[in-house]
Design a protein around this motif. Structure first.
Motif, PDB file in Angstrom:
ATOM      1  N   LEU A 193      -6.544  -5.189  -4.818  1.00  0.00           N
ATOM      2  CA  LEU A 193      -5.674  -4.174  -4.215  1.00  0.00           C
ATOM      3  C   LEU A 193      -4.742  -3.534  -5.102  1.00  0.00           C
ATOM      4  O   LEU A 193      -4.311  -3.792  -6.287  1.00  0.00           O
ATOM      5  N   LYS A 194      -4.576  -2.080  -4.635  1.00  0.00           N
ATOM      6  CA  LYS A 194      -4.012  -1.206  -5.566  1.00  0.00           C
ATOM      7  C   LYS A 194      -2.912  -0.225  -4.668  1.00  0.00           C
ATOM      8  O   LYS A 194      -3.268   0.381  -3.649  1.00  0.00           O
ATOM      9  N   ALA A 195      -1.697  -0.357  -5.002  1.00  0.00           N
ATOM     10  CA  ALA A 195      -0.634   0.442  -4.249  1.00  0.00           C
ATOM     11  C   ALA A 195      -0.063   1.782  -5.201  1.00  0.00           C
ATOM     12  O   ALA A 195       0.295   1.223  -6.424  1.00  0.00           O
ATOM     13  N   GLU A 196      -0.077   2.800  -4.632  1.00  0.00           N
ATOM     14  CA  GLU A 196       0.343   4.028  -5.752  1.00  0.00           C
ATOM     15  C   GLU A 196       1.430   4.607  -5.070  1.00  0.00           C
ATOM     16  O   GLU A 196       1.270   5.213  -3.855  1.00  0.00           O
ATOM     17  N   ASN A 197       2.611   4.577  -5.773  1.00  0.00           N
ATOM     18  CA  ASN A 197       3.523   5.626  -5.393  1.00  0.00           C
ATOM     19  C   ASN A 197       4.156   5.301  -3.931  1.00  0.00           C
ATOM     20  O   ASN A 197       4.224   6.534  -3.016  1.00  0.00           O
ATOM     21  N   ILE A 198       4.314   4.200  -3.462  1.00  0.00           N
ATOM     22  CA  ILE A 198       4.536   4.007  -2.189  1.00  0.00           C
ATOM     23  C   ILE A 198       6.117   4.279  -1.660  1.00  0.00           C
ATOM     24  O   ILE A 198       7.134   3.669  -2.569  1.00  0.00           O
ATOM     25  N   VAL A 199       6.166   5.103  -0.829  1.00  0.00           N
ATOM     26  CA  VAL A 199       7.768   5.865  -0.449  1.00  0.00           C
ATOM     27  C   VAL A 199       7.776   5.085   0.980  1.00  0.00           C
ATOM     28  O   VAL A 199       6.928   5.534   1.996  1.00  0.00           O
ATOM     29  N   LYS A 200       9.012   4.628   1.438  1.00  0.00           N
ATOM     30  CA  LYS A 200       9.462   4.238   2.589  1.00  0.00           C
ATOM     31  C   LYS A 200      11.097   4.072   2.758  1.00  0.00           C
ATOM     32  O   LYS A 200      11.764   3.739   2.126  1.00  0.00           O
ATOM     33  N   SER A 201      11.309   4.708   3.950  1.00  0.00           N
ATOM     34  CA  SER A 201      12.782   4.942   4.484  1.00  0.00           C
ATOM     35  C   SER A 201      13.022   4.394   5.604  1.00  0.00           C
ATOM     36  O   SER A 201      11.807   4.554   6.429  1.00  0.00           O
ATOM     37  N   PHE A 202      13.882   4.252   6.035  1.00  0.00           N
ATOM     38  CA  PHE A 202      14.635   3.665   7.606  1.00  0.00           C
ATOM     39  C   PHE A 202      15.718   4.508   7.725  1.00  0.00           C
ATOM     40  O   PHE A 202      16.583   4.374   7.147  1.00  0.00           O
ATOM     41  N   GLY A 203      15.594   5.293   8.625  1.00  0.00           N
ATOM     42  CA  GLY A 203      16.694   6.163   9.119  1.00  0.00           C
ATOM     43  C   GLY A 203      17.409   6.983   8.061  1.00  0.00           C
ATOM     44  O   GLY A 203      18.668   7.146   7.916  1.00  0.00           O
ATOM     45  N   GLY A 204      16.504   7.553   7.306  1.00  0.00           N
ATOM     46  CA  GLY A 204      16.886   8.217   6.095  1.00  0.00           C
ATOM     47  C   GLY A 204      17.249   7.507   4.919  1.00  0.00           C
ATOM     48  O   GLY A 204      17.589   8.251   3.811  1.00  0.00           O
ATOM     49  N   ALA A 205      17.389   6.303   5.064  1.00  0.00           N
ATOM     50  CA  ALA A 205      17.699   5.391   3.808  1.00  0.00           C
ATOM     51  C   ALA A 205      16.499   4.933   3.084  1.00  0.00           C
ATOM     52  O   ALA A 205      15.866   4.436   3.657  1.00  0.00           O
ATOM     53  N   ALA A 206      16.511   5.305   1.768  1.00  0.00           N
ATOM     54  CA  ALA A 206      15.148   5.113   1.010  1.00  0.00           C
ATOM     55  C   ALA A 206      15.289   3.607   0.867  1.00  0.00           C
ATOM     56  O   ALA A 206      16.166   2.848   0.069  1.00  0.00           O
TER      57      ALA A 206
END
Length: 247
Positions: free
Chosen positions: A2-15
């Motif tokens: 498994l490889k994850a690269e540069n994962i970005v996730k926000s909820f309601g504008g909050a990172a």
């Protein structure tokens, strides 16, 4: 694996995740630690497609689950391929997520029959084999309300294993349990680690991370602050940030 690269996730504008990258090798046990709100459970849920990432890339056993398009947004694999990829991941939740109206046995057979298309007999044989493995074969006909928390979590582990996942993911599997029940569940997880199951474990159990994990990832504020062997991250030479976290 498994490889994850540069994962970005926000909820309601909050990172919540700010460019998280990590890799898990076949047969490896990776513990993810950090304070509540550090993003570790969200990261695990993104790996399982229980949350949709904003951008980044995830590859599971050579198959690309998601990548980032030219517009900077996440582009997921087509539905059929995505379902196939997600079947490679088994998930064990903090709150067990057993079906309360199904017996223990049916909790372990239903997905085998409807998703893997096994016969009822095949599904039952697999279920009983795994219930025996976690020490609960005698509970097959009981219902979740008749089980202790530790028994429920062991059933949840057995259920995940019935689907023959390539990677087992655990989201704080002992946080709702008292010390004795925690010991029961960690014993099963140690056995799985000894059998070289690939595992990603979000946990507050530092003893498990020290004794069982091949690598430890320390997260804070939606980022990976440190990662390395248990000795490197948790040993005598640990960083000031890690010392503060561990008290």
């Amino acid at each position: 694996m498994l490889k994850a690269e540069n994962i970005v996730k926000s909820f309601g504008g909050a990172a919540v995740l700010r460019g998280v990258s990590a890799e898990v090798k076949k047969g490896e046990v990776v513990a993810i630690i950090g304070r509540s709100g550090s993003g570790k459970s969200t990261f695990l849920r993104c790996l399982n497609h229980l949350e949709v990432v904003d951008s980044g890339r995830i590859v599971v056993d050579g198959d690309e689950m998601v990548t980032t398009g030219a517009d900077g947004r996440a582009v997921y694999a087509p539905d059929k391929q995505l379902r196939k990829i997600c079947l490679k991941m088994g998930m064990v939740f903090q709150s067990y997520n057993l079906f309360p109206h199904f017996s223990v046995l049916r909790n372990l057979t239903e997905a085998q029959v409807h998703v893997l298309k096994r016969t009822r007999a095949q599904a039952k044989e697999k279920a009983m084999e795994l219930l025996s493995k976690v020490g609960l074969a005698d509970k097959a006909d009981q219902y979740p309300c008749q089980l202790s928390g530790g028994q429920s979590q062991r059933v949840a582990i057995a259920r995940a294993l019935t689907m023959d996942p390539e990677i087992l993911c655990f989201d704080e599997p002992t946080s709702a349990l008292d010390p004795q029940l925690t010991k029961e569940v960690l014993s099963v997880m140690r056995e799985l680690a000894q059998e070289r199951h690939t595992m990603i474990v979000v946990t507050h159990e530092m003893s498990f991370a020290r004794e069982v994990a091949d690598r430890v990832i320390f997260m804070a504020d939606g980022e990976i602050i440190e990662q390395g062997t248990a000795e490197e991250v948790l040993g005598e030479g640990r960083s000031d940030r890690m010392r503060e976290f561990m008290g």
